[in-house]
Design an enzyme around this catalytic site. Structure first.
Site, mmCIF file in Angstrom:
data_model
loop_
_atom_site.group_PDB
_atom_site.id
_atom_site.type_symbol
_atom_site.label_atom_id
_atom_site.label_comp_id
_atom_site.label_asym_id
_atom_site.label_seq_id
_atom_site.Cartn_x
_atom_site.Cartn_y
_atom_site.Cartn_z
ATOM 1 N N ASP A 32 45.837 35.708 38.938
ATOM 2 C CA ASP A 32 45.558 36.164 40.146
ATOM 3 C C ASP A 32 45.685 34.582 41.035
ATOM 4 O O ASP A 32 45.794 33.494 40.553
ATOM 5 C CB ASP A 32 43.835 36.549 40.532
ATOM 6 C CG ASP A 32 43.661 37.580 40.081
ATOM 7 O OD1 ASP A 32 44.417 38.448 39.838
ATOM 8 O OD2 ASP A 32 42.545 37.982 39.685
HETATM 9 N N1 URA Z 1 41.229 38.440 34.775
HETATM 10 C C1 URA Z 1 41.293 38.414 36.255
HETATM 11 O O1 URA Z 1 40.364 38.905 36.820
HETATM 12 N N2 URA Z 1 41.995 37.337 37.070
HETATM 13 C C2 URA Z 1 43.121 36.680 36.217
HETATM 14 O O2 URA Z 1 43.731 35.981 37.085
HETATM 15 C C3 URA Z 1 43.062 36.842 34.813
HETATM 16 C C4 URA Z 1 42.350 37.867 34.128
#
Ligand code: URA
Length: 235
Positions: free
Chosen positions: A103
């Protein structure tokens, strides 16, 4: 591949510099001085020397990036900065892309490569590549968190996660999570399923990476030979 492309992708010189050097006799291909760099060569077979230095052709490039916050795991975005902008120009020409997604607000270990088939295999659900994250959460973790992760957390949309591991910090306001799958926002949604909220998320390992030290946040390095061999063997 054009000779000027071959030279500029190796990072030794830009196309313009290469063309100027070629005019002075500085580019030799298979023992022959080449002045016109629009000629094509087989990059895996040709021996190209630039100003006396033999260029090693690397078909596949592997980069380990310590992703900072605020960057999208993509090669382009209409509005937001993308992770490949953290690489120098010569690497951007190599058409690298991130293997898997983090993310925008997640930081840490990210592999970039131009080896499409390998990336595909590493992300295949049946491959079970292990990913380890460090997280912080808004409330202390529920006492049943460890069992819930082991038995497979059910997300709000009904998806049943595979068995995973959560190793809480002593204050239970964070810890390490080990996953072998990678669904959209998976950790945030797993923690939300425990009536809690992720406030910080960092990927600390991806498959066997890193073996050598991780670069500083926002910085990158090539995989070491050992790391590249391991990752290729995994795929
Ligand atoms: N899980 C999440 O919620 N976000 C990420 O970036 C990676 C794994």
């Amino acid at each position: 591949m054009r000779i000027d492309k071959f030279i500029s992708e190796s990072g030794i010189a830009s196309r313009k510099e290469a063309s100027a050097a070629a005019k002075r006799g500085g580019v030799i291909v298979n023992g022959r001085v080449v002045k016109d760099l629009s000629e094509h060569i087989d990059p895996e077979k040709a021996e190209v020397s630039y100003l006396g230095e033999i260029i090693e052709y690397q078909k596949y490039v592997y980069i380990l990036l310590n992703k900072p916050e605020g960057y999208v795991s993509a090669t382009e975005d209409t509005a937001l900065p993308v992770v490949t902008e953290l690489l120098p120009e010569r690497l951007r020409k190599r058409e690298l892309f991130p293997v898997g997604r983090l993310d925008r607000d997640t930081v840490g270990v990210m592999l970039l490569t131009n080896n499409g088939p390998l990336a595909h295999r590493l992300l295949a659900p049946k491959r079970h590549v292990e990913k380890r994250y460090y997280f912080k959460c808004a409330e202390p973790l529920a006492p049943f968190a460890e069992d819930a992760f082991k038995n497979g957390v059910t997300l709000a949309d009904g998806y049943e996660c595979k068995s995973a591991e959560i190793i809480p910090d002593p204050d239970r306001l964070g810890g390490v999570i080990v996953l072998t799958e990678g669904k959209y926002h998976q950790i945030k949604r797993m923690i939300a399923a425990l009536d809690n909220r992720v406030t910080y998320l960092e990927r600390i390992t991806f498959a066997c990476l890193p073996i050598a030290p991780l670069p500083k946040r926002g910085e990158w390095r090539y995989l070491t030979e050992e790391e590249a061999e391991y990752i290729e063997a995994l795929g």
